[in-house]
Design a protein around this motif. Structure first.
Motif, PDB file in Angstrom:
ATOM      1  N   ARG A  90       0.884  -1.270  -0.128  1.00 23.48           N
ATOM      2  CA  ARG A  90       0.000  -0.096   0.102  1.00 23.48           C
ATOM      3  C   ARG A  90       0.800   1.369   0.092  1.00 23.48           C
ATOM      4  N   ALA A  91       0.602   2.237  -0.804  1.00 20.22           N
ATOM      5  CA  ALA A  91       1.099   3.502  -0.694  1.00 20.22           C
ATOM      6  C   ALA A  91       0.910   4.110   0.530  1.00 20.22           C
ATOM      7  N   ARG A  92       2.093   4.866   1.012  1.00 23.03           N
ATOM      8  CA  ARG A  92       1.900   5.483   2.070  1.00 23.03           C
ATOM      9  C   ARG A  92       2.676   7.066   1.985  1.00 23.03           C
ATOM     10  N   PRO A  93       1.853   7.652   1.277  1.00 26.72           N
ATOM     11  CA  PRO A  93       2.470   9.273   1.269  1.00 26.72           C
ATOM     12  C   PRO A  93       2.252   9.990   2.612  1.00 26.72           C
ATOM     13  N   GLU A  94       3.131  11.080   2.507  1.00 24.38           N
ATOM     14  CA  GLU A  94       3.094  11.640   3.726  1.00 24.38           C
ATOM     15  C   GLU A  94       2.764  12.984   3.684  1.00 24.38           C
ATOM     16  N   GLY A  95       2.373  13.702   4.813  1.00 25.56           N
ATOM     17  CA  GLY A  95       2.073  14.999   4.933  1.00 25.56           C
ATOM     18  C   GLY A  95       0.626  15.361   4.070  1.00 25.56           C
ATOM     19  N   ASP A  96       0.919  16.439   3.407  1.00 33.08           N
ATOM     20  CA  ASP A  96      -0.403  16.687   2.558  1.00 33.08           C
ATOM     21  C   ASP A  96      -0.535  16.056   1.242  1.00 33.08           C
ATOM     22  N   ASN A  97       0.406  15.097   1.156  1.00 31.58           N
ATOM     23  CA  ASN A  97       0.156  13.968  -0.074  1.00 31.58           C
ATOM     24  C   ASN A  97      -0.981  13.214   0.408  1.00 31.58           C
ATOM     25  N   VAL A  98      -1.174  12.893   1.376  1.00 30.37           N
ATOM     26  CA  VAL A  98      -2.228  11.959   1.724  1.00 30.37           C
ATOM     27  C   VAL A  98      -3.571  12.389   1.339  1.00 30.37           C
ATOM     28  N   THR A  99      -3.946  13.755   1.272  1.00 34.93           N
ATOM     29  CA  THR A  99      -5.272  14.240   0.587  1.00 34.93           C
ATOM     30  C   THR A  99      -5.246  14.414  -0.785  1.00 34.93           C
ATOM     31  N   ARG A 100      -4.124  14.257  -1.630  1.00 36.44           N
ATOM     32  CA  ARG A 100      -4.177  14.420  -2.977  1.00 36.44           C
ATOM     33  C   ARG A 100      -4.705  13.190  -3.642  1.00 36.44           C
ATOM     34  N   ALA A 118      12.301  -2.140 -15.247  1.00 37.78           N
ATOM     35  CA  ALA A 118      13.429  -1.441 -14.960  1.00 37.78           C
ATOM     36  C   ALA A 118      13.541  -0.055 -15.521  1.00 37.78           C
ATOM     37  N   ALA A 119      13.214  -0.106 -17.091  1.00 37.81           N
ATOM     38  CA  ALA A 119      13.373   1.292 -17.669  1.00 37.81           C
ATOM     39  C   ALA A 119      12.173   2.030 -17.157  1.00 37.81           C
ATOM     40  N   LEU A 120      10.904   1.682 -17.104  1.00 35.87           N
ATOM     41  CA  LEU A 120       9.824   2.562 -16.589  1.00 35.87           C
ATOM     42  C   LEU A 120      10.073   2.992 -15.359  1.00 35.87           C
ATOM     43  N   ARG A 121      10.592   2.309 -14.274  1.00 35.87           N
ATOM     44  CA  ARG A 121      10.978   2.702 -12.805  1.00 35.87           C
ATOM     45  C   ARG A 121      12.038   3.679 -12.935  1.00 35.87           C
ATOM     46  N   GLN A 122      12.875   3.613 -13.983  1.00 43.80           N
ATOM     47  CA  GLN A 122      13.801   4.722 -14.073  1.00 43.80           C
ATOM     48  C   GLN A 122      13.135   6.132 -14.472  1.00 43.80           C
ATOM     49  N   THR A 123      12.221   6.037 -15.238  1.00 46.21           N
ATOM     50  CA  THR A 123      11.599   7.135 -15.976  1.00 46.21           C
ATOM     51  C   THR A 123      10.306   7.557 -15.422  1.00 46.21           C
ATOM     52  N   TRP A 124       8.937   7.177 -16.073  1.00 45.95           N
ATOM     53  CA  TRP A 124       7.945   7.551 -15.658  1.00 45.95           C
ATOM     54  C   TRP A 124       7.152   6.932 -14.707  1.00 45.95           C
ATOM     55  N   ALA A 125       7.488   5.753 -14.234  1.00 45.59           N
ATOM     56  CA  ALA A 125       6.818   4.979 -13.432  1.00 45.59           C
ATOM     57  C   ALA A 125       7.198   4.816 -12.032  1.00 45.59           C
ATOM     58  N   ARG A 126       7.790   6.051 -11.733  1.00 45.18           N
ATOM     59  CA  ARG A 126       8.023   6.302 -10.382  1.00 45.18           C
ATOM     60  C   ARG A 126       6.814   6.969  -9.483  1.00 45.18           C
ATOM     61  N   GLU A 127       6.857   6.571  -8.055  1.00 43.04           N
ATOM     62  CA  GLU A 127       5.624   7.022  -7.341  1.00 43.04           C
ATOM     63  C   GLU A 127       5.931   8.615  -6.873  1.00 43.04           C
ATOM     64  N   GLY A 128       4.918   9.328  -7.013  1.00 44.47           N
ATOM     65  CA  GLY A 128       5.228  10.643  -6.306  1.00 44.47           C
ATOM     66  C   GLY A 128       4.228  11.510  -6.729  1.00 44.47           C
ATOM     67  N   GLN A 129       4.271  12.964  -6.298  1.00 48.55           N
ATOM     68  CA  GLN A 129       3.395  14.055  -6.438  1.00 48.55           C
ATOM     69  C   GLN A 129       3.843  14.544  -8.064  1.00 48.55           C
ATOM     70  N   VAL A 130       2.723  14.523  -8.629  1.00 47.87           N
ATOM     71  CA  VAL A 130       2.680  15.306  -9.909  1.00 47.87           C
ATOM     72  C   VAL A 130       1.373  16.165 -10.322  1.00 47.87           C
ATOM     73  N   ALA A 131       1.576  17.259 -10.439  1.00 46.23           N
ATOM     74  CA  ALA A 131       0.456  18.198 -10.779  1.00 46.23           C
ATOM     75  C   ALA A 131      -0.861  18.103  -9.834  1.00 46.23           C
ATOM     76  N   GLY A 132      -0.597  18.146  -8.682  1.00 48.86           N
ATOM     77  CA  GLY A 132      -1.622  17.979  -7.972  1.00 48.86           C
ATOM     78  C   GLY A 132      -2.086  16.718  -7.438  1.00 48.86           C
ATOM     79  N   PHE A 133      -1.832  15.548  -8.082  1.00 48.02           N
ATOM     80  CA  PHE A 133      -1.994  14.111  -7.754  1.00 48.02           C
ATOM     81  C   PHE A 133      -1.023  13.377  -7.269  1.00 48.02           C
ATOM     82  N   TRP A 134      -1.256  12.533  -6.402  1.00 49.89           N
ATOM     83  CA  TRP A 134      -0.467  11.273  -6.057  1.00 49.89           C
ATOM     84  C   TRP A 134      -0.398  10.333  -7.213  1.00 49.89           C
ATOM     85  N   VAL A 135       0.746  10.278  -7.620  1.00 53.11           N
ATOM     86  CA  VAL A 135       0.721   9.029  -8.899  1.00 53.11           C
ATOM     87  C   VAL A 135       1.700   7.779  -8.362  1.00 53.11           C
TER      88      VAL A 135
END
Length: 351
Positions: A90-100, A118-135
């Protein structure tokens, strides 16, 4: 007379009780037909197959799906219960990312395709905040008969926690099981996902462009987005072959190309319910189109879903939502060039 009536009343009561307890012995509560939440790997979904024949109309054609024919030609697709072997952490975003709002990228992959992941994880498949969303990215897989592939996937799952795997064997027709089982997983485990992007592991995807797109065009919970296929011709040959016995019509209903499309979280419930009633069609994107038709959902076509590929030009890729047919080595090069490109203001950025 009063004593006789009393005996009759007692007899009727005993008969009624006997019928009731016999019924209770054989009766199974309908709740077992509903999927349980919190399923662990190795636990099959308790959902029992209740799919049947169906007649669907899109206003131009009427499509008849005969369950007995589907059971004859593709029995596994109709009877398979979604049994997990690996589940993502399960994703565990922190801080204000929880509400994104959550933008989930569900990417079809094969156990043998470790270099692609492996290539995807090095480029666009990384977890994180993007333009107001948690991806977050989840790789959707069946099983391989090669033990080395399975060992590799288990190691990836331990390292990254982004693998969702069921115990059916990978195969072209079994891609439809990824559609059905992914919908069940979304319904049970991620009912609050705002949007889901569904694609393949041989693609360039721009999460920021996707996030900006759904912000602008994703207001309707009953609209699906992608490259629209309008009454495509049925193929009677190659791996896409569908027999005339199974499906006599020469065209399919409108559907979105499986190379990459977006659906809102609000559509998951209707799609999931439709998957209970329709036979599982052996082509995954056509099957999703039938589910959308049964769920009474709408489509929005957009030219930025490049599901048939696109000649490379950094700024055009920066505006693209998805470009299909990009191998792992080329993806690393493309991603680097897109990130460093200087494009006109207003073009969607990289990540």
């Amino acid at each position: 007379m009063r004593r006789r009536c009393s005996h009759l009343l007692v007899g009727a009561t005993l008969v009624t009780a006997a019928i009731f307890f016999t019924w209770m012995w054989f009766w199974k509560p309908t709740s077992i037909l509903r999927p349980a939440t919190g399923l662990q790997p190795g636990t099959p979904s308790p959902l029992l197959p209740v799919r049947g024949s169906a007649n669907l109309s899109d206003g131009t054609y009427t499509y008849h799906l005969n369950l007995s024919l589907f059971q004859s030609e593709f029995p596994l697709l109709q009877s398979y219960r979604c049994s997990l072997t690996l589940a993502p952490q399960r994703a565990r975003p922190e801080g204000d990312n929880v509400t994104r709002p959550l933008l989930l990228l569900g990417i079809k992959s094969h156990p043998r395709s470790g270099a692609r992941r492996a290539a995807l994880r090095q480029t666009w498949a990384r977890e994180g905040q993007v333009a107001g969303f948690w991806v977050r990215t989840i790789f959707l897989m069946g099983e391989s008969e090669v033990s080395g592939h399975m060992n590799m996937v288990r190691e990836e799952s331990r390292a990254y926690g982004d693998v969702l795997q069921w115990d059916f064997t990978e195969g072209h027709h079994n891609l439809s099981l990824k559609e059905r089982c992914f919908l069940a997983w979304l319904h049970n485990q991620h009912p609050r996902a705002a949007f889901i992007f569904k694609g393949d592991d041989d693609e360039y995807v721009n999460p920021e462009a996707v996030a900006q797109y759904v912000t602008e065009h994703g207001g309707s919970p009953v609209t699906l987005h992608g490259a629209l296929q309008r009454h495509a011709n049925v193929m009677r040959y190659s791996k896409y072959r569908v027999s005339e016995t199974l499906y006599p019509l020469p065209v399919y209903p409108i559907f979105l190309s499986g190379g990459g499309y977006i659906f809102p979280g609000g559509s998951v419930g209707p799609l999931y319910e439709a998957s209970h009633t329709l036979p599982v069609f052996p082509l995954d994107d056509v099957y999703f189109g039938f589910l959308a038709l049964a769920a009474n959902l709408n489509f929005r076509h957009d030219a930025h879903f490049y599901v048939y590929g696109l000649a490379f030009e950094p700024c055009q890729y920066r505006r693209a939502l998805v470009v299909h047919g990009v191998g792992p080595e080329r993806l690393l090069e493309v991603w680097k060039d897109v990130q460093s490109a200087r494009c006109e203001e207003g073009a969607a950025g990289g990540r």
